[in-house]
Design an enzyme around this catalytic site. Structure first.
Site, short mmCIF file in Angstrom:
data_model
loop_
_atom_site.label_atom_id
_atom_site.label_comp_id
_atom_site.label_asym_id
_atom_site.label_seq_id
_atom_site.Cartn_x
_atom_site.Cartn_y
_atom_site.Cartn_z
N PHE A 46 1.38 5.16 0.56
CA PHE A 46 0.67 6.28 1.49
C PHE A 46 1.35 7.58 1.15
CE2 PHE A 46 -1.78 4.08 4.88
CZ PHE A 46 -1.25 2.66 4.75
N THR A 96 1.00 -1.17 0.07
CA THR A 96 -0.10 0.12 0.04
C THR A 96 0.94 1.36 0.13
OG1 THR A 96 -1.67 -1.20 1.26
CG2 THR A 96 -2.00 1.34 1.16
O1 LIG Z 1 -7.75 -0.47 8.27
C1 LIG Z 1 -6.62 -0.03 8.35
O2 LIG Z 1 -5.61 -0.50 9.13
C2 LIG Z 1 -5.80 1.02 7.33
O3 LIG Z 1 -5.02 1.71 7.82
C3 LIG Z 1 -6.22 0.96 6.01
C4 LIG Z 1 -5.63 -0.30 5.35
C5 LIG Z 1 -6.00 -1.46 5.36
C6 LIG Z 1 -5.49 -2.48 4.69
C7 LIG Z 1 -4.13 -2.17 4.00
C8 LIG Z 1 -3.64 -0.98 4.09
C9 LIG Z 1 -4.44 0.14 4.78
#
Ligand SMILES: O=C(O)C(=O)Cc1ccccc1
Length: 379
Positions: free
Chosen positions: A264, A262
């Site tokens: 950010f 992911t």
């Molecule tokens: O729900 C979370 O913990 C988040 O930060 C969103 C997320 C969920 C799954 C992968 C990356 C971010």
């Protein structure tokens, strides 16, 4: 003598932090009392120190006053020196994110700023507003996932708000299956988590034959199962969430694809100065007139200068989603108007990037640089 000495933050009681102040989740920012808005990093409700209360009504000697003064003054913030700044560059940086402590967004914030104070927010928009209102210095928000694609909400918010992208963080989340202590995987009837975490753990969840329940954030799911004592429910969340909310880790690294990443963005009120001594990326958003080949022309400004594009995303323009075109031959057609978001591998300090944007500006109907920031090359 009335000496007002201690400034006390009164943001709730859920999470202590290294500064000794107490934070709660940032929510309902529109209704936050005026005195929550930090100017120069200090705000809150002022209270009179306990020493002051003890002395109320007593006459004080000069020694009492000077002792009291020295105690009171020592609790005031000290001016920063160069030594403070260079020794611990991340100390005291407050980072807002959407979710609860233990979420992957918080992990991304801590990856970028290991010593930061994290500021949990209810919604993505609250994380933006927390920075705008000086409740936080920066926000860390997910923008895309290698398997799930773009997080459209954050593309839209980038345009609506005036924050600048100052960094990116790539995180390969380690998804764990959590449950209350004493509960075995075979006892689970359902598993709660963020849709991305559930989708990424499909193989194990299918094997267990559990129902999947989408919730807003992984740590929120862990808190919900723990605080309601749900023995039939598991959670997909981080090992840190297990520790914070008192759950057991039944299985670690349950993601189907170990390369799942992911990305950010780090957002701040001010842009950073672009450099050329390391790899920088630039993010822009623009609109184009309709017509044959206009997007081809827009992309060519980068190709002509050998600038690599790392991302292209289009979003409907909310203010004017449909363009009606009358043609005497074909009749009336309705077209969508789009915003194009592009990330390219070049710094705005490089002439080729400046020339490319100068060229694009010649025919783009709108162009904004969202930020120019160092590329995360840690993965
Ligand atoms: O729900 C979370 O913990 C988040 O930060 C969103 C997320 C969920 C799954 C992968 C990356 C971010």
């Amino acid at each position: 003598m009335a000496l007002k000495s201690a400034a006390v933050f009164s943001w709730g009681d859920s999470r202590s932090n290294p500064s000794g102040f107490v934070f709660n989740r940032v929510k309902n920012l529109n209704t936050a009392p005026r005195n929550w808005v930090c100017v120069g990093g200090f705000s809150g409700h002022e209270t009179i120190s306990s020493a002051e209360n003890e002395n109320a009504g007593k006459s004080t000697t000069e020694t009492d006053v000077s002792r009291k003064l020295s105690r009171d003054l020592s609790s005031l913030p000290k001016p920063l020196s160069v030594a403070d700044l260079s020794a611990a560059p991340n100390d005291g940086v407050r980072i807002s994110f959407k979710g609860l402590p233990g979420s992957y967004s918080e992990e991304a914030a801590l990856k970028a700023y290991p010593k930061c104070e994290t500021v949990p927010c209810d919604e993505f928009e609250d994380a933006f507003k927390a920075v705008e209102l000086w409740l936080a210095d920066k926000a860390v928000l997910p923008i895309e996932n290698s398997s799930g694609g773009s997080i459209h909400r954050n593309y839209d918010l980038l345009l609506r708000h005036r924050l600048h992208i100052v960094g990116e963080v790539q995180l390969a989340p380690n998804f764990c299956l959590l449950a209350l202590p004493g509960v075995r995987a075979e006892q689970l009837k359902r598993v709660l988590s963020h849709p991305q975490a559930l989708a990424s753990s499909d193989v194990l969840l299918s094997k267990l034959g559990v129902a999947r329940e989408n919730v807003d954030d992984t740590a929120g799911a862990a808190q919900y199962v723990a605080s309601n004592g749900l023995r039939d429910a598991g959670v997909v969340a981080s090992a840190r969430a297990a520790e914070i909310y008192g759950l057991n880790i039944l299985a670690d690294r349950i993601q189907d694809d170990t390369d799942n990443v992911t990305r950010f963005l780090v957002l701040a009120r001010d842009p950073i100065i672009p450099r050329t001594d390391k790899s920088f990326k630039t993010s822009i958003v623009f609109t184009l007139d309709e017509g044959p080949g206009v997007l081809f022309k827009a992309l060519a400004v980068f190709a002509l200068r050998e600038i690599n594009l790392t991302k292209i995303e289009s979003r409907p323009q909310k203010k004017k989603p449909l363009r009606v075109v009358d043609d005497s031959n074909t009749g009336t057609a309705k077209y969508f108007d789009y915003l194009f978001y592009i990330d390219f591998e070049a710094s705005m300090a490089e002439p080729r990037a400046q020339n490319a944007l100068g060229h694009l500006q010649e025919f783009a109907t709108f162009l904004r640089v969202l930020g120019c920031y160092p590329m995360d090359t840690t993965l």
